[in-house]
Design an enzyme around this catalytic site. Structure first.
Site, PDB file in Angstrom:
ATOM      1  N   SER A  14     -19.514 -23.031  15.976  1.00  0.00           N
ATOM      2  CA  SER A  14     -18.057 -22.862  16.001  1.00  0.00           C
ATOM      3  C   SER A  14     -17.323 -24.190  16.221  1.00  0.00           C
ATOM      4  O   SER A  14     -16.321 -24.480  15.573  1.00  0.00           O
ATOM      5  CB  SER A  14     -17.658 -21.843  17.060  1.00  0.00           C
ATOM      6  OG  SER A  14     -18.190 -22.229  18.295  1.00  0.00           O
ATOM      7  N   ARG A  34     -29.058 -26.768   8.870  1.00  0.00           N
ATOM      8  CA  ARG A  34     -30.463 -26.966   8.454  1.00  0.00           C
ATOM      9  C   ARG A  34     -30.967 -25.764   7.661  1.00  0.00           C
ATOM     10  O   ARG A  34     -31.994 -25.844   7.003  1.00  0.00           O
ATOM     11  CB  ARG A  34     -31.342 -27.263   9.666  1.00  0.00           C
ATOM     12  CG  ARG A  34     -31.403 -26.138  10.653  1.00  0.00           C
ATOM     13  CD  ARG A  34     -32.265 -26.509  11.828  1.00  0.00           C
ATOM     14  NE  ARG A  34     -31.985 -25.550  12.894  1.00  0.00           N
ATOM     15  CZ  ARG A  34     -32.647 -25.469  14.009  1.00  0.00           C
ATOM     16  NH1 ARG A  34     -33.608 -26.315  14.233  1.00  0.00           N
ATOM     17  NH2 ARG A  34     -32.351 -24.581  14.924  1.00  0.00           N
ATOM     18  N   LYS A 104     -22.181 -30.945  24.541  1.00  0.00           N
ATOM     19  CA  LYS A 104     -21.952 -30.980  25.993  1.00  0.00           C
ATOM     20  C   LYS A 104     -23.223 -30.594  26.739  1.00  0.00           C
ATOM     21  O   LYS A 104     -23.290 -29.562  27.392  1.00  0.00           O
ATOM     22  CB  LYS A 104     -20.815 -30.025  26.372  1.00  0.00           C
ATOM     23  CG  LYS A 104     -19.520 -30.182  25.561  1.00  0.00           C
ATOM     24  CD  LYS A 104     -18.826 -31.496  25.859  1.00  0.00           C
ATOM     25  CE  LYS A 104     -17.465 -31.607  25.185  1.00  0.00           C
ATOM     26  NZ  LYS A 104     -17.525 -31.613  23.726  1.00  0.00           N
ATOM     27  N   GLY A 148     -13.165 -33.240  25.770  1.00  0.00           N
ATOM     28  CA  GLY A 148     -11.809 -32.916  26.203  1.00  0.00           C
ATOM     29  C   GLY A 148     -11.591 -31.411  26.128  1.00  0.00           C
ATOM     30  O   GLY A 148     -12.518 -30.663  25.810  1.00  0.00           O
ATOM     31  N   LYS A 203     -18.896 -29.986  33.754  1.00  0.00           N
ATOM     32  CA  LYS A 203     -17.845 -28.994  34.027  1.00  0.00           C
ATOM     33  C   LYS A 203     -18.309 -27.582  33.638  1.00  0.00           C
ATOM     34  O   LYS A 203     -17.791 -26.589  34.149  1.00  0.00           O
ATOM     35  CB  LYS A 203     -16.526 -29.357  33.318  1.00  0.00           C
ATOM     36  CG  LYS A 203     -16.609 -29.355  31.791  1.00  0.00           C
ATOM     37  CD  LYS A 203     -15.982 -28.141  31.172  1.00  0.00           C
ATOM     38  CE  LYS A 203     -16.283 -27.841  29.747  1.00  0.00           C
ATOM     39  NZ  LYS A 203     -17.062 -28.586  28.860  1.00  0.00           N
ATOM     40  N   ASP A 256     -10.399 -30.894  30.563  1.00  0.00           N
ATOM     41  CA  ASP A 256     -11.394 -29.946  30.066  1.00  0.00           C
ATOM     42  C   ASP A 256     -11.633 -28.827  31.075  1.00  0.00           C
ATOM     43  O   ASP A 256     -11.822 -27.662  30.714  1.00  0.00           O
ATOM     44  CB  ASP A 256     -12.700 -30.721  29.781  1.00  0.00           C
ATOM     45  CG  ASP A 256     -13.601 -29.971  28.812  1.00  0.00           C
ATOM     46  OD1 ASP A 256     -13.196 -28.896  28.335  1.00  0.00           O
ATOM     47  OD2 ASP A 256     -14.706 -30.464  28.540  1.00  0.00           O
ATOM     48  N   ARG A 267     -17.782 -19.910  26.366  1.00  0.00           N
ATOM     49  CA  ARG A 267     -19.103 -19.268  26.442  1.00  0.00           C
ATOM     50  C   ARG A 267     -19.649 -19.296  27.862  1.00  0.00           C
ATOM     51  O   ARG A 267     -20.188 -18.326  28.361  1.00  0.00           O
ATOM     52  CB  ARG A 267     -20.092 -20.009  25.531  1.00  0.00           C
ATOM     53  CG  ARG A 267     -20.027 -19.611  24.095  1.00  0.00           C
ATOM     54  CD  ARG A 267     -21.262 -20.108  23.367  1.00  0.00           C
ATOM     55  NE  ARG A 267     -21.318 -21.565  23.265  1.00  0.00           N
ATOM     56  CZ  ARG A 267     -20.663 -22.276  22.344  1.00  0.00           C
ATOM     57  NH1 ARG A 267     -19.904 -21.663  21.460  1.00  0.00           N
ATOM     58  NH2 ARG A 267     -20.771 -23.573  22.302  1.00  0.00           N
ATOM     59  N   VAL A 291     -25.578 -21.300  22.177  1.00  0.00           N
ATOM     60  CA  VAL A 291     -26.093 -21.659  23.498  1.00  0.00           C
ATOM     61  C   VAL A 291     -24.955 -21.916  24.488  1.00  0.00           C
ATOM     62  O   VAL A 291     -23.967 -22.570  24.152  1.00  0.00           O
ATOM     63  CB  VAL A 291     -26.937 -22.953  23.390  1.00  0.00           C
ATOM     64  CG1 VAL A 291     -27.491 -23.359  24.741  1.00  0.00           C
ATOM     65  CG2 VAL A 291     -28.052 -22.765  22.379  1.00  0.00           C
ATOM     66  N   GLU A 293     -24.322 -24.128  27.277  1.00  0.00           N
ATOM     67  CA  GLU A 293     -24.972 -25.339  27.777  1.00  0.00           C
ATOM     68  C   GLU A 293     -25.087 -25.367  29.293  1.00  0.00           C
ATOM     69  O   GLU A 293     -25.976 -25.987  29.860  1.00  0.00           O
ATOM     70  CB  GLU A 293     -24.199 -26.590  27.309  1.00  0.00           C
ATOM     71  CG  GLU A 293     -24.228 -26.829  25.819  1.00  0.00           C
ATOM     72  CD  GLU A 293     -25.524 -27.464  25.338  1.00  0.00           C
ATOM     73  OE1 GLU A 293     -26.439 -27.647  26.158  1.00  0.00           O
ATOM     74  OE2 GLU A 293     -25.601 -27.758  24.120  1.00  0.00           O
TER      75      GLU A 293
END
Lengths: 347, 564
Positions: A14, A34, A104, A148, A203, A256, A267, A291, A293
């Protein structure tokens, strides 16, 4: 196409798609996935990750073509697949390429992220940010990081936003600025690439915490307490990794965190929210398309705090809540234990 | 090559890569010395005017230089020209007069600027004299050899055989063949660590011993105050680096000279740490000014040929490893005094008499101390490793075309900010190489073990309280020392295996008793108070904690403390 005015985006998730669309307002863009079937469907339906593709975007699964046709490439893939992508691209890369990543996450030099336990210790020398990973795995030196308050969904909806391009090189900052700036998107520069990367990465830990606060209806006071004190822990950890505290006050820091910790569309926030509602972490991870993170980041941050002896009660409690089934009520009690300490100690 | 009538001690283990001195870059460049000086003056002026485009900028730059120089001349060094005060007063007066004559001011100021540059460049630029070189090359090993043979009768431990000679007392190790090979077609920039005032002599000797032509080398101005040294250095390619002069005009002149010399093919040597490591820790912060000139030279060499066929600049990190540093006491005292206030540190011109330097050298060689010069792997100007042919390689061993570093969107470009980041990258790569090529000598191992044991026994990590430890507590049993040394040696062997450090053969042999006896005997043997000493009871005592700290520091930064 040999004048190399095209720009590459590697990763069609996204955020990758949103960035590709932003870049396509100024340049022709190659968008890499890929998976060949994904490329075909992007080319046919002109859609990626639920977003309409700009006419200037050409989807491709040929990473060599991107390296050949573009001087500036934006790798935006999850941190666990980052190393593989850079390794695939490395034979085609040269020192005059510019790589500005938007990932991130953190990586470990040695394997073993999955094996980390609560008491595991990780030295700062074993941790890599994505820019350091690019330097390590390829010949590229002109590396930048994009961070950001950039929630992919809002950028996709063409809402106004701004970002920071951090790099040791003026040239990278200028290129990022030139390529990304538009009436709906502002670009700021920073030389503190490590600080900007770490602010964006760490963060996510607090975004998960903030989701838990919402899931448990603990209120806005509790959220502010969690974020502010958690932020202080993050700054102390980041200093060990070589960051400049100032970056945490900027757009990639405070900016952020305000966006991520208050947005249910994040997420990491939704991971926290669902944890608070009693779901198990494995079930949440399996059900997510992309994912979060923050989950791996908490593991690494906890290990770093252990190794360097940094007092991080919020990170520790979140770790226990996610991986050790710590009872939520016990967690809150632990955090609310009164400690006589000064407020701002990290500056 | 040494003459036939000198003995074995002066025989060269490596033949000269260019047998005839007449073909050495330093010789051919020095023949045109006057032309080189003029060209450096012109370019320095041009660079300063480019950086200071307006009249006000030039005026400010001049005013700053005069202000700083007026402060400097208040505390003169022996090497300073006698007319320093007069010169700078004159410049100041001229500037003041110009204030009231606005006409033609800019031209007058440019003329003043040129006079200052002229003075600086003449001060900086060295010379190379074939006769002096030939003499020095024969004389230095001969003199050293006499010293060594003079000490032969003393009851010092002989580890390297009975026949003492310079080559056996100074060990040359590392990537010597690669350096020799690349020096044939490329330009070498050697960057040694800096521990002692005698570095300039020993590294110069080392360069000659591995068969390289003499190099242009940057030597601290204080060394020139020793007449006997100055005589040789002035004729052997040394150029003066005055760390006191921090004004932009001087720095530009120095950098322009170095850039021109390297661009014209002159192999160069300078100490990137800038000054001797006061703490004896391997340098981790380097000065970027002269390093940047190597990068600038490479950029020019590529641009001059429009990237077609260009000479390559190779950086060779060199570590100088002493088991006995003559001025250790003075250095560690300065370090401790200046921790936290380095900014206000004014370097002194100590060791300023010929007698003192000669005494130092005599002590050094007669003390039979361990001394190793390690040549690290050659790298390109961006810190990438290079193969035998000089091709730059990436992490996977693929070749890199270094011209790409200077390109943007396919064109060779000039970007000073980019180059400054490259210089930082190079300095980071050199720091890593210094650490890898540092040689753990027996003296360092034992000092490290003992100091860490004292710290542990004292239950403190606070440096100053360990240093103030009362003498009766500064004692270790042989057994506890042996145990600590054993763990360190084991760890060092692992680190050596990973190519993170070099280990002296005596340390690597893992005969702990031999190692301990040898190291205690050698450690700071000529200091008045010994860092470590065996007592009659068989224990080991420290007479000087600061000196122990100094030698211990050479192994800091490897994580060895966890193993004591």
């Amino acid at each position: 196409m040999s004048d190399k005015t095209s720009v590459g985006v590697v990763g069609s998730g996204s955020f990758g798609t949103a960035v590709a669309n932003l870049l396509a307002e100024n340049s022709h863009v190659f968008l890499y996935s890929r998976r060949a079937d994904n490329v075909v469907s992007m080319a046919n339906a002109r859609m990626s990750s639920g977003q309409q593709l700009h006419p200037n975007i050409t989807p491709t699964d040929d990473i060599g073509l991107i390296a050949k046709e573009c001087y500036v490439i934006f790798p935006i893939v999850s941190s666990d697949g980052f190393k593989e992508v850079i390794r695939t691209m490395a034979p085609f890369l040269r020192p005059d390429h510019i790589l500005i990543h938007g990932t991130k996450g953190l990586a470990l030099k040695k394997k073993g992220l999955e094996k980390l336990k609560e008491k595991s210790r990780i030295s700062n020398r074993n941790v890599l940010t994505m820019s350091q990973l690019i330097r390590r795995e390829s010949v590229v030196v002109r590396v930048g990081s994009m961070a950001g308050p950039n929630l992919a969904r809002e950028i996709a909806q063409e809402m106004p936003a701004a970002t920071v391009i951090a790099s040791r090189f003026d040239e990278v900052i200028h290129e990022g600025h030139r390529l990304l700036t538009s009436p709906r998107f502002q670009v700021y520069g920073s030389y503190d690439i490590i600080g900007v990367e770490l602010a964006g990465v760490l963060k996510n830990i607090l975004a998960i915490g903030s989701g838990i606060v919402s899931g448990l209806n603990l209120g806005e006071n509790a959220r502010a307490l969690l974020i502010t004190k958690g932020w202080a822990e993050i700054i102390k950890l980041s200093e060990v990794l070589g960051a400049d505290v100032k970056s945490f006050l900027g757009l990639a820091g405070i900016g952020d965190i305000i966006a991520t910790c208050s947005s249910p569309s994040s997420r990491n926030f939704s991971v926290g929210f669902r944890l608070a509602k009693g779901e198990k972490i494995k079930a949440i991870q399996t059900s997510m398309e992309e994912v979060a993170e923050g989950i791996n980041t908490i593991r690494i941050a906890n290990g770093l705090a252990n190794f360097h002896g940094i007092h991080c009660p919020i990170i520790k409690t979140l770790y226990q809540g996610i991986f050790e089934d710590l009872n939520v009520q016990t967690g809150i009690e632990y955090l609310m234990r009164s400690r006589r300490s000064m407020d701002v100690e990290f500056l | 090559m040494a003459s036939d009538n000198t003995n074995n001690a002066t025989q060269r283990p490596y033949p000269r890569i260019i047998p005839d001195i007449d073909n050495w870059p330093i010789y051919t460049l020095s023949k045109d010395r006057e032309q080189l000086i003029e060209s450096v003056i012109d370019e320095t002026l041009e660079n300063i005017l480019k950086k200071n485009p307006t009249e006000k900028d030039i005026h400010d730059e001049l005013a700053k230089a005069v202000y700083l120089e007026k402060i400097r001349v208040e505390r003169p060094w022996k090497t300073d020209a006698p007319d320093e005060k007069t010169f700078w007063n004159g410049v100041k007066n001229k500037l003041v007069q110009l204030e009231s004559h606005p006409d033609n001011k800019i031209d007058e100021e440019k003329a003043i600027l040129r006079t200052i540059i002229h003075r600086y460049v003449h001060e900086i630029v060295g010379n190379f004299n074939k006769g002096t070189y030939n003499f020095a090359e024969r004389f230095v090993p001969f003199a050293f050899n006499r010293l060594l043979n003079a000490s032969h009768s003393r009851a010092f431990t002989r580890l390297f055989g009975n026949k003492r000679d310079l080559l056996k007392s100074i060990h040359l190790i590392g990537e010597i063949e690669q350096v020799r090979e690349l020096a044939k077609d490329g330009i070498i920039v050697a960057v040694p660590t800096h521990s002692s005032n005698i570095d300039s002599i020993t590294v110069g000797w080392g360069i000659s011993a591995i068969g390289l032509p003499a190099m242009f080398y940057g030597a601290g101005l204080n060394l020139f105050s020793v007449r006997f040294l100055a005589y040789f250095m002035n004729r052997l390619g040394a150029y003066r680096v005055d760390r006191r002069k921090k004004n932009a005009v001087y720095l530009e002149a120095l950098k322009t000279y170095s850039t021109q010399v390297i661009t014209k093919g002159g192999h160069s040597l300078f100490f990137p740490g800038g000054t001797r490591s006061r703490s004896n820790v391997v340098e981790s912060q380097l000065k970027l000014g002269l390093l940047g000139t190597a990068l600038e030279a490479q950029r020019r060499l590529i641009l001059e040929t429009n990237g077609q066929s260009f000479k390559k600049v190779y950086v060779v990190p060199v570590t100088m490893n002493y088991g006995f540093v003559l001025e250790a006491k003075e250095l560690i005292d300065e370090h401790l005094k200046n921790v936290g206030k380095e900014r206000y540190f004014v370097p002194s011109d100590k060791s300023s008499s010929s007698f003192k330097i000669l005494k130092f050298m005599y002590r050094f060689f007669t003390a039979d101390a361990d001394f190793t010069i390690a040549f690290g792997k050659c790298m390109d100007i961006f810190g990438n490793p290079v193969d035998k042919q000089g091709n730059s390689l990436d992490h996977n061993g693929n070749m890199i075309d270094i011209r790409d570093y200077f390109r943007s969107h396919g064109q060779l470009t000039n970007d000073t900010q980019r180059d400054s980041v490259y210089t930082k990258m190079l300095s980071e790569a050199i720091v890593v190489a210094f650490k890898k090529n540092n040689v753990a000598l027996p003296e360092h191992v034992i000092a490290f073990a003992a100091f860490k044991l004292f710290q542990k026994k004292h239950h403190t990590s606070d440096l100053y309280s360990v240093l103030r430890m009362a003498e009766e507590f500064r004692e270790l049993t042989r057994e506890e020392l042996k145990q600590a040394v054993a763990s360190i040696v084991k760890e060092l062997s692992k680190l050596e295996h990973k190519e993170e450090i070099r280990v002296d053969p005596i340390v690597a042999a893992e005969d702990l008793d031999l190692l301990i006896d040898y190291a205690i005997k050698k450690l700071g043997v000529y200091h008045q108070k010994r860092p470590l000493l065996k007592t009659r009871k068989g224990t080991i005592k420290c007479q000087d904690m600061k000196l122990l700290l100094f030698y211990h520091n050479r192994l800091e930064g490897y994580g060895l403390e966890k193993h004591v």
